[in-house]
Write a protein that holds these residues in place. Structure first.
Motif, PDB file in Angstrom:
ATOM      1  N   ARG A   1       0.232  -1.480   0.433  1.00 25.16           N
ATOM      2  CA  ARG A   1       0.261   0.286  -0.243  1.00 25.16           C
ATOM      3  C   ARG A   1       0.533   1.489   0.206  1.00 25.16           C
ATOM      4  NH1 ARG A   1      -5.254  -1.219   0.381  1.00 25.16           N
ATOM      5  NH2 ARG A   1      -5.199  -3.425   1.329  1.00 25.16           N
ATOM      6  N   HIS A   2       1.703   0.970   0.983  1.00 23.41           N
ATOM      7  CA  HIS A   2       2.935   2.328   0.339  1.00 23.41           C
ATOM      8  C   HIS A   2       3.233   2.187  -1.308  1.00 23.41           C
ATOM      9  CE1 HIS A   2       2.350   3.446   5.095  1.00 23.41           C
ATOM     10  NE2 HIS A   2       3.054   2.869   5.391  1.00 23.41           N
ATOM     11  N   LEU A   3       3.873   0.949  -1.193  1.00 21.31           N
ATOM     12  CA  LEU A   3       4.420   1.320  -2.470  1.00 21.31           C
ATOM     13  C   LEU A   3       2.984   2.042  -3.754  1.00 21.31           C
ATOM     14  CD1 LEU A   3       7.200   0.490  -4.384  1.00 21.31           C
ATOM     15  CD2 LEU A   3       5.924  -2.143  -4.741  1.00 21.31           C
ATOM     16  N   ALA A   4       2.468   1.117  -3.144  1.00 16.00           N
ATOM     17  CA  ALA A   4       1.280   1.654  -4.254  1.00 16.00           C
ATOM     18  C   ALA A   4       1.392   3.284  -4.668  1.00 16.00           C
ATOM     19  CB  ALA A   4       0.331   0.853  -3.821  1.00 16.00           C
ATOM     20  N   LEU A   5       1.040   3.973  -3.179  1.00 16.83           N
ATOM     21  CA  LEU A   5       0.628   5.216  -3.291  1.00 16.83           C
ATOM     22  C   LEU A   5       2.244   5.941  -4.144  1.00 16.83           C
ATOM     23  CD1 LEU A   5      -0.596   5.250  -0.110  1.00 16.83           C
ATOM     24  CD2 LEU A   5      -1.377   6.260  -1.826  1.00 16.83           C
ATOM     25  N   GLY A   6       3.363   6.127  -4.048  1.00 16.85           N
ATOM     26  CA  GLY A   6       4.486   5.860  -4.527  1.00 16.85           C
ATOM     27  C   GLY A   6       4.411   6.083  -5.912  1.00 16.85           C
ATOM     28  N   LEU A   7       3.805   4.727  -6.361  1.00 16.96           N
ATOM     29  CA  LEU A   7       4.256   4.710  -7.866  1.00 16.96           C
ATOM     30  C   LEU A   7       2.838   5.657  -8.186  1.00 16.96           C
ATOM     31  CD1 LEU A   7       4.376   0.361  -7.955  1.00 16.96           C
ATOM     32  CD2 LEU A   7       6.196   2.393  -8.645  1.00 16.96           C
ATOM     33  N   GLN A   8       1.594   5.592  -7.875  1.00 16.76           N
ATOM     34  CA  GLN A   8       0.254   6.449  -8.716  1.00 16.76           C
ATOM     35  C   GLN A   8       1.155   7.834  -8.504  1.00 16.76           C
ATOM     36  OE1 GLN A   8      -3.602   5.895  -7.285  1.00 16.76           O
ATOM     37  NE2 GLN A   8      -3.283   7.532  -6.344  1.00 16.76           N
ATOM     38  N   ARG A   9       1.489   8.637  -7.928  1.00 14.95           N
ATOM     39  CA  ARG A   9       2.528   9.349  -8.013  1.00 14.95           C
ATOM     40  C   ARG A   9       3.427   9.818  -9.048  1.00 14.95           C
ATOM     41  NH1 ARG A   9       2.595   9.520  -2.181  1.00 14.95           N
ATOM     42  NH2 ARG A   9       5.011   9.451  -2.111  1.00 14.95           N
ATOM     43  N   GLU A  10       4.766   8.360  -9.123  1.00 13.13           N
ATOM     44  CA  GLU A  10       5.351   8.485 -10.382  1.00 13.13           C
ATOM     45  C   GLU A  10       4.879   7.929 -11.364  1.00 13.13           C
ATOM     46  OE1 GLU A  10       8.415   9.277 -10.036  1.00 13.13           O
ATOM     47  OE2 GLU A  10       8.537   9.891  -8.004  1.00 13.13           O
ATOM     48  N   LEU A  11       4.098   7.571 -11.853  1.00 11.50           N
ATOM     49  CA  LEU A  11       3.277   7.016 -13.024  1.00 11.50           C
ATOM     50  C   LEU A  11       2.326   8.282 -13.466  1.00 11.50           C
ATOM     51  CD1 LEU A  11       3.548   3.105 -12.140  1.00 11.50           C
ATOM     52  CD2 LEU A  11       5.679   4.321 -13.528  1.00 11.50           C
ATOM     53  N   GLY A  12       1.759   9.061 -12.373  1.00 13.38           N
ATOM     54  CA  GLY A  12       0.786   9.450 -13.083  1.00 13.38           C
ATOM     55  C   GLY A  12      -0.469   8.476 -13.671  1.00 13.38           C
ATOM     56  N   ARG A  13      -0.976   7.670 -12.671  1.00 13.94           N
ATOM     57  CA  ARG A  13      -2.194   6.725 -13.016  1.00 13.94           C
ATOM     58  C   ARG A  13      -2.316   5.632 -11.879  1.00 13.94           C
ATOM     59  NH1 ARG A  13      -1.091   3.421 -18.180  1.00 13.94           N
ATOM     60  NH2 ARG A  13      -2.837   2.556 -17.190  1.00 13.94           N
ATOM     61  N   PRO A  14      -3.952   5.460 -11.761  1.00 10.13           N
ATOM     62  CA  PRO A  14      -4.547   4.747  -9.851  1.00 10.13           C
ATOM     63  C   PRO A  14      -3.754   4.018 -10.015  1.00 10.13           C
ATOM     64  CG  PRO A  14      -5.902   5.698 -11.755  1.00 10.13           C
ATOM     65  CD  PRO A  14      -5.162   5.884 -12.392  1.00 10.13           C
TER      66      PRO A  14
END
Length: 329
Positions: free
Chosen positions: A51-64
């Motif tokens: 869940r922590h990784l998902a939040l970061g990836l969402q910011r970096e990738l610009g998609r849900p």
């Protein structure tokens, strides 16, 4: 820990540059969110890392980016789901080393082959196991492994040690610890860490092996005491807790890891894009602090580093399984 440090040091500057330049436009043109498969129920350490990784990836990738929990069989169900997923970048898998390196050694037909069916993306974290003693069972306000060994010898037939799952590294570690401390210990598999911790607090079982994240709250309250940790070095989260090696117990040096995977056949461009994003997230101060709070250590690593970590875990776990004489079920 030393292995992880070597892997990070070996990560070449050119690889890091390639990650930074990897395009996010290589992802499938779809409104569907990216799913991170997790083989455990919500609330566990692997789930929290995801869940922590998902939040970061969402910011970096610009998609849900969402976490898709598929609990059961120690991560086996989620691993099978990754194998069946399309290699379009919309489904990835955050797994601990149990599903990647232990299940293939202990299950005759796991339904997947990590080396053939998965494409490693990035290392994420290291999660050591700790041996804990119930302060209700062992008569000492600050029991040590030596105290537990003495108690087990004085109470034959009661030296039960709870573990989160059968045929796991903690399960096999019990017999190794038993031989080294010359006390009769018996592994008692649970269905996860939550019920194990409850029984430890209640004094229903005298000792157990689990993650720092699961055991630390009760340890801070004095209901259980952490007496040993696996790995080559002490954890920054528990600087006063000795390693098994320091206590004269060999064979449990390999620390569990979590890493990110895509289905086999995923394009190099997609893997690089994910690796670039994951490297930025895992290398951030925010993510590192969150991992420390979970008793884990954030570790950056490229796909090749994941493969090296897998090979090391395969060898270590194979030795543990062979030492106990366990036969694949």
């Amino acid at each position: 820990m030393k292995l992880a440090a070597r892997l990070v040091q070996q990560l070449s500057v050119s690889a890091l540059i390639a990650f930074a330049l990897a395009p996010t436009s290589t992802f499938a043109q779809s409104d569907s969110p990216i799913r991170i498969l997790v083989g455990f129920s919500p609330g566990g350490s692997t789930d929290m890392i995801a869940r922590h990784l998902a939040l970061g990836l969402q910011r970096e990738l610009g998609r849900p980016v969402v976490v898709d929990n598929k609990p059961g069989a120690g991560g086996q169900i989620a691993a099978q789901a990754l194998k069946q997923a399309k290699p379009d970048g919309l489904t990835i898998f955050l797994s601990n080393s149990h599903a990647i390196s232990m299940i293939p050694l202990t299950v005759r037909q796991p339904g997947y082959d990590p080396a053939k069916d998965f494409s490693p993306i990035a290392l994420v974290a290291l999660i050591p196991d700790v041996l804990v003693v119930s302060t209700r069972s062992v008569p000492s306000s600050t029991p040590s492994l030596k105290d537990f060994a003495a108690w087990a010898k004085a109470n034959p037939g009661k030296g039960n040690v709870g573990v989160p799952a059968p045929a796991s590294a903690p399960d096999f570690a019990v017999s190794m610890i038993s031989a080294e401390i010359s006390a009769q210990l018996v592994s008692v598999p649970y269905r996860g860490e939550a019920p194990l911790i409850q029984d430890l607090i209640a004094g229903q079982i005298p000792a157990g092996i689990g993650s720092i994240a699961a055991t630390l709250p009760a340890a801070k309250e004095g209901k259980i005491r952490i007496v040993a940790i696996n790995g080559m070095a002490r954890s920054p989260s528990l600087p006063d807790v000795p390693t098994y090696g320091e206590l004269g117990i060999a064979g449990y040096e390999t620390v569990g890891f979590t890493a990110l995977y895509a289905p086999a056949g995923t394009s190099d461009a997609l893997v690089k894009a994910y690796a670039a994003a994951a490297s930025k997230v895992v290398g951030s101060k925010d993510f590192s602090e969150k991992m420390t709070a979970l008793g884990a250590t954030a570790v950056q690593g490229a796909p090749e580093d994941v493969k090296k970590m897998m090979h090391a875990a395969d060898a270590s776990f194979a030795s543990m399984v062979k030492r106990t004489g366990f036969q694949p079920q």
